[in-house]
Design a protein around this motif. Structure first.
Motif, PDB file in Angstrom:
ATOM      1  N   MET A  35     -15.214 -13.422 -11.774  1.00 32.60           N
ATOM      2  CA  MET A  35     -14.733 -14.348 -10.736  1.00 32.60           C
ATOM      3  C   MET A  35     -14.654 -15.765 -11.288  1.00 32.60           C
ATOM      4  O   MET A  35     -15.606 -16.256 -11.882  1.00 32.60           O
ATOM      5  CB  MET A  35     -15.687 -14.344  -9.540  1.00 32.60           C
ATOM      6  N   ALA A  36     -13.536 -16.404 -11.050  1.00 33.59           N
ATOM      7  CA  ALA A  36     -13.360 -17.756 -11.589  1.00 33.59           C
ATOM      8  C   ALA A  36     -13.665 -18.793 -10.507  1.00 33.59           C
ATOM      9  O   ALA A  36     -13.273 -18.626  -9.353  1.00 33.59           O
ATOM     10  CB  ALA A  36     -11.936 -17.915 -12.068  1.00 33.59           C
ATOM     11  N   ILE A  37     -14.383 -19.843 -10.894  1.00 37.22           N
ATOM     12  CA  ILE A  37     -14.570 -20.976  -9.986  1.00 37.22           C
ATOM     13  C   ILE A  37     -13.319 -21.844 -10.073  1.00 37.22           C
ATOM     14  O   ILE A  37     -12.938 -22.289 -11.147  1.00 37.22           O
ATOM     15  CB  ILE A  37     -15.822 -21.802 -10.373  1.00 37.22           C
ATOM     16  N   GLU A  38     -12.678 -22.017  -8.933  1.00 35.22           N
ATOM     17  CA  GLU A  38     -11.427 -22.787  -8.880  1.00 35.22           C
ATOM     18  C   GLU A  38     -11.579 -23.952  -7.890  1.00 35.22           C
ATOM     19  O   GLU A  38     -12.494 -23.984  -7.078  1.00 35.22           O
ATOM     20  CB  GLU A  38     -10.279 -21.891  -8.385  1.00 35.22           C
ATOM     21  N   GLU A  61     -15.364 -19.577  -5.708  1.00 35.15           N
ATOM     22  CA  GLU A  61     -14.812 -18.427  -6.418  1.00 35.15           C
ATOM     23  C   GLU A  61     -13.414 -18.115  -5.874  1.00 35.15           C
ATOM     24  O   GLU A  61     -13.248 -17.982  -4.664  1.00 35.15           O
ATOM     25  CB  GLU A  61     -15.726 -17.211  -6.245  1.00 35.15           C
ATOM     26  N   ASN A  62     -12.473 -18.029  -6.781  1.00 35.26           N
ATOM     27  CA  ASN A  62     -11.068 -17.759  -6.401  1.00 35.26           C
ATOM     28  C   ASN A  62     -10.639 -18.642  -5.226  1.00 35.26           C
ATOM     29  O   ASN A  62     -10.062 -18.160  -4.243  1.00 35.26           O
ATOM     30  CB  ASN A  62     -10.876 -16.286  -6.049  1.00 35.26           C
TER      31      ASN A  62
END
Ligand code: IDP
Length: 140
Positions: free
Chosen positions: A1-4, A80-81
């Motif tokens: 999961m990417a922190i955006e 996350e996302n």
């Protein structure tokens, strides 16, 4: 999961009806953190530039008029996302088509005065965040 990070706007129909707290609560419950936020009055030039991609659409003039009809709250949300998560909480552009739990289903007045804006891609999020915020204004 990417922190955006994504750019969010609480539109004039939301600020006019004093709904900013209720909408922010939905964002926070969805795991999004408000890492920058300010209340501003958009000008015709700024709103027109922000929505320039819609310049040829029939609703462009009306959309710009609606966006300058009262102050807006511009925000950077992080999580996350975040781009997709925020779009999920916002709901479909047309509130009649939005899922019941979403901001637009609960609060939007119309397809135009639909309470919130959210970036639709990570690339656009970076551009839109830079449109409103200096890096020093974002405090994770
Ligand atoms: P989005 O905000 O869900 O990403 P877009 O298609 O990017 O939707 O449209 C930007 C904004 O333009 C919408 O949020 C809404 O305020 C307005 N808009 C979109 N479609 C219509 C329409 O058919 N009539 C009036 N306003 C519209």
């Amino acid at each position: 999961m990417a922190i955006e990070r994504t750019l969010s706007i609480l539109k004039p129909d939301a600020t006019r009806r004093n709904l900013t707290g209720k909408i922010n609560a939905l964002f926070e419950e969805a795991g999004l953190r408000i890492v920058a936020q300010k209340r501003i009055q958009l000008t015709e030039a700024t709103a027109g530039q922000f929505y320039a991609v819609h310049k040829e659409r029939p609703f462009y003039g009306s959309l710009v008029a609606s966006m300058i009809s009262a102050p807006v709250v511009v925000q950077v949300l992080e999580g996350e996302n975040a781009v997709l998560a925020h779009r999920g909480v916002m709901g479909a552009t047309d509130p009649k088509k939005a899922e019941p739990h979403t901001v637009r289903a609960q609060f939007a007045e119309s397809i135009e005065a639909n309470s919130v804006h959210g970036s639709d891609s990570l690339e656009n999020a970076a551009t839109e965040i830079a449109f409103f915020f200096a890096g020093t204004e974002i405090l994770p």
